[in-house]
Design a protein around this motif. Structure first.
Motif, PDB file in Angstrom:
ATOM      1  N   SER A   2      40.822  28.693 -47.650  1.00  0.00           N
ATOM      2  CA  SER A   2      39.991  27.994 -46.661  1.00  0.00           C
ATOM      3  C   SER A   2      40.816  26.799 -46.181  1.00  0.00           C
TER       4      SER A   2
ATOM      5  N   ASP B  58      34.289  26.665 -39.773  1.00  0.00           N
ATOM      6  CA  ASP B  58      34.561  25.619 -40.760  1.00  0.00           C
ATOM      7  C   ASP B  58      34.338  24.258 -40.120  1.00  0.00           C
TER       8      ASP B  58
ATOM      9  N   GLY C 244      28.216  27.729 -47.014  1.00  0.00           N
ATOM     10  CA  GLY C 244      28.025  26.760 -48.084  1.00  0.00           C
ATOM     11  C   GLY C 244      28.957  25.596 -47.907  1.00  0.00           C
ATOM     12  N   GLY C 245      28.594  24.511 -48.505  1.00  0.00           N
ATOM     13  CA  GLY C 245      29.464  23.341 -48.417  1.00  0.00           C
ATOM     14  C   GLY C 245      29.011  22.273 -49.383  1.00  0.00           C
TER      15      GLY C 245
ATOM     16  N   ARG D 252      31.986  15.644 -50.472  1.00  0.00           N
ATOM     17  CA  ARG D 252      33.242  15.688 -51.236  1.00  0.00           C
ATOM     18  C   ARG D 252      33.417  14.425 -52.069  1.00  0.00           C
TER      19      ARG D 252
ATOM     20  N   GLY E 270      31.081  18.633 -45.654  1.00  0.00           N
ATOM     21  CA  GLY E 270      31.131  19.670 -44.628  1.00  0.00           C
ATOM     22  C   GLY E 270      30.584  20.974 -45.148  1.00  0.00           C
ATOM     23  N   LEU E 271      30.927  21.993 -44.432  1.00  0.00           N
ATOM     24  CA  LEU E 271      30.379  23.313 -44.751  1.00  0.00           C
ATOM     25  C   LEU E 271      31.152  24.365 -43.984  1.00  0.00           C
ATOM     26  N   ALA E 272      31.117  25.595 -44.480  1.00  0.00           N
ATOM     27  CA  ALA E 272      31.718  26.706 -43.739  1.00  0.00           C
ATOM     28  C   ALA E 272      30.783  27.908 -43.793  1.00  0.00           C
TER      29      ALA E 272
HETATM   30  N1  ASP Z   1      35.733  25.372 -48.140  1.00  0.00           N
HETATM   31  C1  ASP Z   1      34.458  25.826 -48.572  1.00  0.00           C
HETATM   32  C2  ASP Z   1      34.450  27.336 -48.725  1.00  0.00           C
HETATM   33  O1  ASP Z   1      35.296  28.017 -48.172  1.00  0.00           O
HETATM   34  C3  ASP Z   1      33.379  25.465 -47.658  1.00  0.00           C
HETATM   35  C4  ASP Z   1      33.151  24.001 -47.680  1.00  0.00           C
HETATM   36  O2  ASP Z   1      32.974  23.449 -48.766  1.00  0.00           O
HETATM   37  O3  ASP Z   1      33.137  23.411 -46.597  1.00  0.00           O
HETATM   38  O4  ASP Z   1      33.588  27.864 -49.388  1.00  0.00           O
END
Ligand code: ASP
Length: 439
Positions: free
Chosen positions: A84, A124, A368-369, A372, A413-415
């Protein structure tokens, strides 16, 4: 895909260029394109900047295996392909690009499944000076827009939120499908100390005895039928499924150990009516939840119990870590912030909850996200809980910790899995049907 379901998949894929002429695949790819356009428009209108990040990189872990690419210039050295853009988007927050997004190609060396390809696309995003509630509100606005534009449907917001614990206890899943009932019940207290060793042992070892009640299931599932369900559930680690047919007279696989009134009492705990079938699982909680969660979904499909509607919900308050044979593993990823009252809390990793959220659509996790970690010391502690020593931390993530020392805003954040989202919007049964050239 109904229109041509008789053609073998291998043949279809070999002649994909012809397969793609079929109207249903054309429709699917149009859905996909429209989702991408809607995403770009919505996020741009909300102040997000589209920024590309590289794909030949140092590892960016999400808990899967990396794909590696050998370097010609540096023989013996390898690039990793990103699981990611996680670390890049966090670095962008340090740089002050406080709302980022990207339609990002990601790579995870995992087995193929109907809803998983080794190469896939994420929507993303990441933002600064934010919290989980704001991120969730933005997503609800986004999904509202997507459903309006693609399906012409108005969905109501806010979506329901379930804690991880509640989702597991009621549905045996962290991506619950709540379009039907058949919820789990914990009957540990009712069944122990009655001479049935299997249940006693499960509970005394910290596990539980739980079950589901299948309405009218006594007729629908013969002895053979129950054996078949049990075989399928074994994939989830359970060694057997006990059953009670709530009929006249009551019949049960554990009838030797429980009197009629014991069985009546269990039936009451499930609000069972005559003709229902109760299925019970015992053991460590993970296995009990996974097995019953599977059976609940499987039976609902088999018996056509699932209502036709859009069911969007959030799952929050995940445990920070799962404990595997080789130590703690991050449930989301190692950059997820734990919910901390004080740094002391880090001493008990088992109890830590993550400030993470998953978005679930009709029983599928579509994204999900998390918030941080933006404190260098906390990040270091988390790496240590994950079993890294100073040297490994420096080698793998020194660049991130260094960046944090230049001032890092609180961020999160989230993706979304774009393929999975499109699959559901297109009403397809595999993500292959929304990818022009799938694996
Ligand atoms: N990078 C995380 C994932 O690929 C998503 C995120 O936490 O924004 O699950």
């Amino acid at each position: 895909i109904e229109e041509d379901s008789k053609t073998k998949e291998e043949l279809r894929l070999k002649y994909r260029f012809l397969d793609l002429r079929r109207p249903d695949l054309q429709r699917n790819l149009m859905v996909r394109s429209k989702v991408a356009t809607t995403t770009r428009n919505f996020l741009a209108e909300n102040g997000f900047l589209e920024i590309e990040t590289p794909t030949l990189i140092k590892s960016s872990p999400e808990g899967a295996r990396d794909y590696l690419v050998p370097s010609r210039v540096y023989p013996g050295s390898f690039y990793a392909l990103p699981q990611s853009p996680q670390l890049f988007k966090q670095l962008l927050m340090v740089s002050g690009y406080d709302r980022y997004f990207q339609l990002a190609r990601c790579y995870r060396d995992e087995d193929l499944r109907a809803d998983r390809q080794p190469e896939f696309t994420q929507i993303d995003m990441e933002l600064s000076f934010t919290d989980a509630d704001e991120i969730i509100a933005i997503q609800e606005g986004f999904l509202k827009e997507v459903f309006k534009k693609i399906k012409g449907k108005e969905i109501t917001t806010p979506f329901r939120r379930f804690s991880y614990d509640e989702a597991m206890e009621r549905f045996g899943s962290d991506k619950p499908d709540t379009r039907f009932g058949m919820e789990l019940h914990d009957i540990s207290g009712l069944v122990i100390n009655k001479g049935f060793n299997v249940f006693d042992k499960a509970v005394s070892e910290g596990g539980s005895v739980r079950g589901i009640c299948v309405k009218g299931g006594s007729e629908k599932y013969s002895r053979k039928g129950i054996d078949r369900l049990t075989e399928l559930a074994k994939d989830y680690g359970i060694s057997g499924i006990a059953w009670i047919r709530y009929t006249e007279p009551i019949k049960s696989s554990i009838g030797k150990f429980y009197s009629n009134s014991d069985l009546e009492e269990i039936a009451r705990a499930f609000n069972a009516e005559k003709g229902d079938l109760i299925l019970l699982a015992s053991g460590i909680n993970k296995v009990v939840f996974d097995s019953l969660g599977f059976l609940r979904n499987h039976i609902a499909k088999e018996q056509d119990l699932i209502e036709e509607r859009i069911d969007l919900l959030w799952v929050t308050d995940f445990p920070m870590f799962s404990l595997e044979d080789d130590g703690h593993k991050a449930m989301h990823h190692p950059f997820t912030s734990p919910k901390l009252n004080s740094l002391e809390d880090l001493k008990d990793p088992k109890k830590l909850k993550a400030d993470a959220y998953d978005i679930v659509l009709n029983g599928n996790e579509i994204g999900g996200g998390s918030i941080r970690i933006h404190d260098k010391d906390v990040q270091k502690e988390i790496f240590k809980i994950l079993g890294m020593d100073e040297e490994e931390i420096e080698a793998k993530f020194g660049f991130l910790l260094n960046a944090f020392s230049y001032g890092v805003p609180p961020h999160g954040g989230l993706a979304y899995g774009l393929d999975r989202l499109c699959m559901i919007l297109a009403g397809a049964s595999s993500i292959k049907d929304v990818i022009a050239f799938p694996k």
